[in-house]
Motif scaffolding. Structure first.
Motif, mmCIF file in Angstrom:
data_model
loop_
_atom_site.group_PDB
_atom_site.id
_atom_site.type_symbol
_atom_site.label_atom_id
_atom_site.label_comp_id
_atom_site.label_asym_id
_atom_site.label_seq_id
_atom_site.Cartn_x
_atom_site.Cartn_y
_atom_site.Cartn_z
ATOM 1 N N GLN A 66 7.336 23.287 0.121
ATOM 2 C CA GLN A 66 6.304 24.308 -0.253
ATOM 3 C C GLN A 66 5.783 24.826 0.982
ATOM 4 O OE1 GLN A 66 3.770 22.221 -3.266
ATOM 5 N NE2 GLN A 66 4.681 23.685 -4.690
ATOM 6 N N ILE A 67 6.746 25.175 1.937
ATOM 7 C CA ILE A 67 6.054 25.759 3.168
ATOM 8 C C ILE A 67 5.313 27.001 2.983
ATOM 9 C CG2 ILE A 67 8.106 26.890 3.716
ATOM 10 C CD1 ILE A 67 7.642 26.233 6.827
ATOM 11 N N GLU A 68 5.600 27.809 1.793
ATOM 12 C CA GLU A 68 4.902 29.062 1.640
ATOM 13 C C GLU A 68 3.352 28.706 1.422
ATOM 14 O OE1 GLU A 68 6.250 27.455 -2.008
ATOM 15 O OE2 GLU A 68 7.365 27.954 -0.415
ATOM 16 N N ARG A 69 3.219 27.599 1.044
ATOM 17 C CA ARG A 69 1.560 27.224 0.489
ATOM 18 C C ARG A 69 1.106 26.374 1.803
ATOM 19 N NH1 ARG A 69 1.326 23.336 -4.298
ATOM 20 N NH2 ARG A 69 -0.855 23.561 -3.485
ATOM 21 N N ALA A 70 1.868 26.165 3.041
ATOM 22 C CA ALA A 70 1.555 25.302 3.947
ATOM 23 C C ALA A 70 0.269 26.125 4.801
ATOM 24 C CB ALA A 70 2.481 25.108 4.984
ATOM 25 N N ASP A 71 -0.861 25.095 5.146
ATOM 26 C CA ASP A 71 -1.671 25.749 6.092
ATOM 27 C C ASP A 71 -1.465 25.378 7.246
ATOM 28 O OD1 ASP A 71 -3.973 26.654 3.974
ATOM 29 O OD2 ASP A 71 -3.870 24.573 3.386
ATOM 30 N N ILE A 72 -0.886 24.355 7.684
ATOM 31 C CA ILE A 72 -0.398 23.960 8.989
ATOM 32 C C ILE A 72 0.897 23.141 9.109
ATOM 33 C CG2 ILE A 72 -1.986 22.000 8.710
ATOM 34 C CD1 ILE A 72 -2.508 22.770 11.717
ATOM 35 N N LEU A 73 1.637 23.297 10.063
ATOM 36 C CA LEU A 73 2.875 22.564 10.341
ATOM 37 C C LEU A 73 2.902 21.855 11.304
ATOM 38 C CD1 LEU A 73 6.516 23.219 9.304
ATOM 39 C CD2 LEU A 73 6.076 22.788 11.711
ATOM 40 N N PHE A 74 3.078 20.690 11.427
ATOM 41 C CA PHE A 74 3.105 19.795 12.783
ATOM 42 C C PHE A 74 4.532 19.455 12.807
ATOM 43 C CE2 PHE A 74 -1.250 18.113 11.821
ATOM 44 C CZ PHE A 74 -1.839 19.123 12.720
ATOM 45 N N ALA A 75 5.230 20.018 13.977
ATOM 46 C CA ALA A 75 6.720 19.487 14.442
ATOM 47 C C ALA A 75 6.502 18.313 15.412
ATOM 48 C CB ALA A 75 7.546 20.799 14.931
ATOM 49 N N THR A 76 6.853 17.111 15.017
ATOM 50 C CA THR A 76 6.633 15.927 15.883
ATOM 51 C C THR A 76 7.935 15.124 16.316
ATOM 52 O OG1 THR A 76 6.151 14.489 14.219
ATOM 53 C CG2 THR A 76 4.170 15.766 14.572
ATOM 54 N N THR A 77 9.073 15.785 16.139
ATOM 55 C CA THR A 77 10.079 14.914 16.623
ATOM 56 C C THR A 77 10.341 14.628 17.884
ATOM 57 O OG1 THR A 77 11.811 16.443 16.913
ATOM 58 C CG2 THR A 77 11.367 16.204 14.462
ATOM 59 N N THR A 78 11.134 13.849 18.287
ATOM 60 C CA THR A 78 11.428 13.573 19.655
ATOM 61 C C THR A 78 12.255 14.700 20.407
ATOM 62 O OG1 THR A 78 12.679 11.948 19.185
ATOM 63 C CG2 THR A 78 10.853 11.077 19.733
ATOM 64 N N HIS A 79 12.745 15.542 19.538
ATOM 65 C CA HIS A 79 13.715 16.291 20.146
ATOM 66 C C HIS A 79 13.021 17.928 20.246
ATOM 67 C CE1 HIS A 79 16.892 13.411 19.545
ATOM 68 N NE2 HIS A 79 16.086 13.524 18.168
ATOM 69 N N ASP A 80 12.759 18.561 21.275
ATOM 70 C CA ASP A 80 12.047 19.665 21.571
ATOM 71 C C ASP A 80 12.765 20.820 21.121
ATOM 72 O OD1 ASP A 80 10.329 18.688 23.368
ATOM 73 O OD2 ASP A 80 10.881 19.583 25.073
ATOM 74 N N ASN A 81 14.199 20.789 20.957
ATOM 75 C CA ASN A 81 14.962 21.829 20.231
ATOM 76 C C ASN A 81 14.929 21.819 18.814
ATOM 77 O OD1 ASN A 81 16.026 22.710 22.697
ATOM 78 N ND2 ASN A 81 18.054 21.494 22.348
ATOM 79 N N THR A 82 14.759 20.822 18.058
ATOM 80 C CA THR A 82 14.306 20.759 16.800
ATOM 81 C C THR A 82 12.982 21.028 16.566
ATOM 82 O OG1 THR A 82 15.705 18.651 16.508
ATOM 83 C CG2 THR A 82 14.363 19.073 14.839
ATOM 84 N N ASN A 83 12.040 20.728 17.374
ATOM 85 C CA ASN A 83 10.564 21.144 17.134
ATOM 86 C C ASN A 83 10.605 22.613 17.336
ATOM 87 O OD1 ASN A 83 9.919 18.797 16.580
ATOM 88 N ND2 ASN A 83 9.165 18.226 18.862
ATOM 89 N N LEU A 84 11.311 23.034 18.375
ATOM 90 C CA LEU A 84 11.091 24.682 18.589
ATOM 91 C C LEU A 84 11.747 25.273 17.473
ATOM 92 C CD1 LEU A 84 10.393 27.191 20.329
ATOM 93 C CD2 LEU A 84 12.636 26.849 21.472
ATOM 94 N N MET A 85 12.781 25.044 16.717
ATOM 95 C CA MET A 85 13.419 25.617 15.787
ATOM 96 C C MET A 85 12.820 25.540 14.510
ATOM 97 S SD MET A 85 17.514 25.169 14.710
ATOM 98 C CE MET A 85 17.754 24.065 16.012
ATOM 99 N N VAL A 86 12.293 24.617 14.096
ATOM 100 C CA VAL A 86 11.444 24.218 12.998
ATOM 101 C C VAL A 86 9.890 25.180 12.967
ATOM 102 C CG1 VAL A 86 9.969 22.921 11.545
ATOM 103 C CG2 VAL A 86 12.132 22.175 12.315
ATOM 104 N N ALA A 87 9.254 25.179 14.324
ATOM 105 C CA ALA A 87 8.204 25.915 14.489
ATOM 106 C C ALA A 87 8.407 27.249 14.205
ATOM 107 C CB ALA A 87 7.546 25.560 15.820
ATOM 108 N N GLN A 88 9.479 27.782 14.925
ATOM 109 C CA GLN A 88 10.019 29.156 15.054
ATOM 110 C C GLN A 88 10.180 29.856 13.499
ATOM 111 O OE1 GLN A 88 13.001 29.476 18.054
ATOM 112 N NE2 GLN A 88 13.171 31.670 17.008
ATOM 113 N N VAL A 89 10.686 29.149 12.676
ATOM 114 C CA VAL A 89 11.073 29.384 11.335
ATOM 115 C C VAL A 89 9.907 29.519 10.835
ATOM 116 C CG1 VAL A 89 12.111 28.594 9.190
ATOM 117 C CG2 VAL A 89 13.580 28.652 11.420
ATOM 118 N N ALA A 90 8.806 28.570 10.886
ATOM 119 C CA ALA A 90 7.554 28.261 10.072
ATOM 120 C C ALA A 90 6.966 29.533 10.403
ATOM 121 C CB ALA A 90 6.964 27.044 10.532
ATOM 122 N N ARG A 91 6.756 30.189 11.456
ATOM 123 C CA ARG A 91 5.868 31.135 12.015
ATOM 124 C C ARG A 91 6.432 32.554 11.338
ATOM 125 N NH1 ARG A 91 1.492 32.067 12.291
ATOM 126 N NH2 ARG A 91 1.522 33.726 13.995
#
Length: 135
Positions: A66-91
């Motif tokens: 339910q990302i459309e309801r999210a107030d905040i998303l934390f990308a905390t994996t140990t992989h910078d690429n994964t975190n960047l990809m998810v963060a970018q999509v979320a924004r």
């Protein structure tokens, strides 16, 4: 922290698991996503949020969270690429108001900022802590 927030955490490692436990205990609606089922063992018995086993870089997984309801998303994996990809999509795609990503490579922090993503760099935090010892 005020009213209860809808918080999505990507990565149920030591960091993500710890955040999930504390935020859930504080009364927030927490959804935690990890590729590995076994990762959820890090969650406390009284964790009241939702667990999704899957790849957070896939849109259907984020929609299940339910990302459309999210107030905040934390990308905390140990992989910078994964975190960047998810963060970018979320924004960019879901317009999540606050997105915070863990970034090990301090040189990449600027890339994240260009996408409107806040960063926390364990590398930088650790270096600062070690340097404080000299003071």
């Amino acid at each position: 922290m005020g009213h209860s927030k809808h918080i999505i955490i990507v990565g149920c490692g030591r960091l993500g698991g710890s955040l999930a436990n504390q935020l859930s205990a504080a009364g927030h609606r927490v959804v935690i996503i990890d590729r590995r089922d076994g990762a959820f063992d890090k969650l406390s018995v009284d964790f009241s949020g939702f667990k999704i086993a899957g790849d957070a870089t896939e849109l259907n997984i984020l929609k299940t969270a339910q990302i459309e309801r999210a107030d905040i998303l934390f990308a905390t994996t140990t992989h910078d690429n994964t975190n960047l990809m998810v963060a970018q999509v979320a924004r960019a795609m879901f317009d999540v108001p606050r997105v915070v990503a863990r970034v090990f490579d301090p040189l990449r922090e600027e890339i994240y900022r260009d996408f409107g993503v806040e960063t926390i760099s364990p590398t930088k935090l650790s270096a600062d802590a070690f340097l404080k010892v000299l003071e």
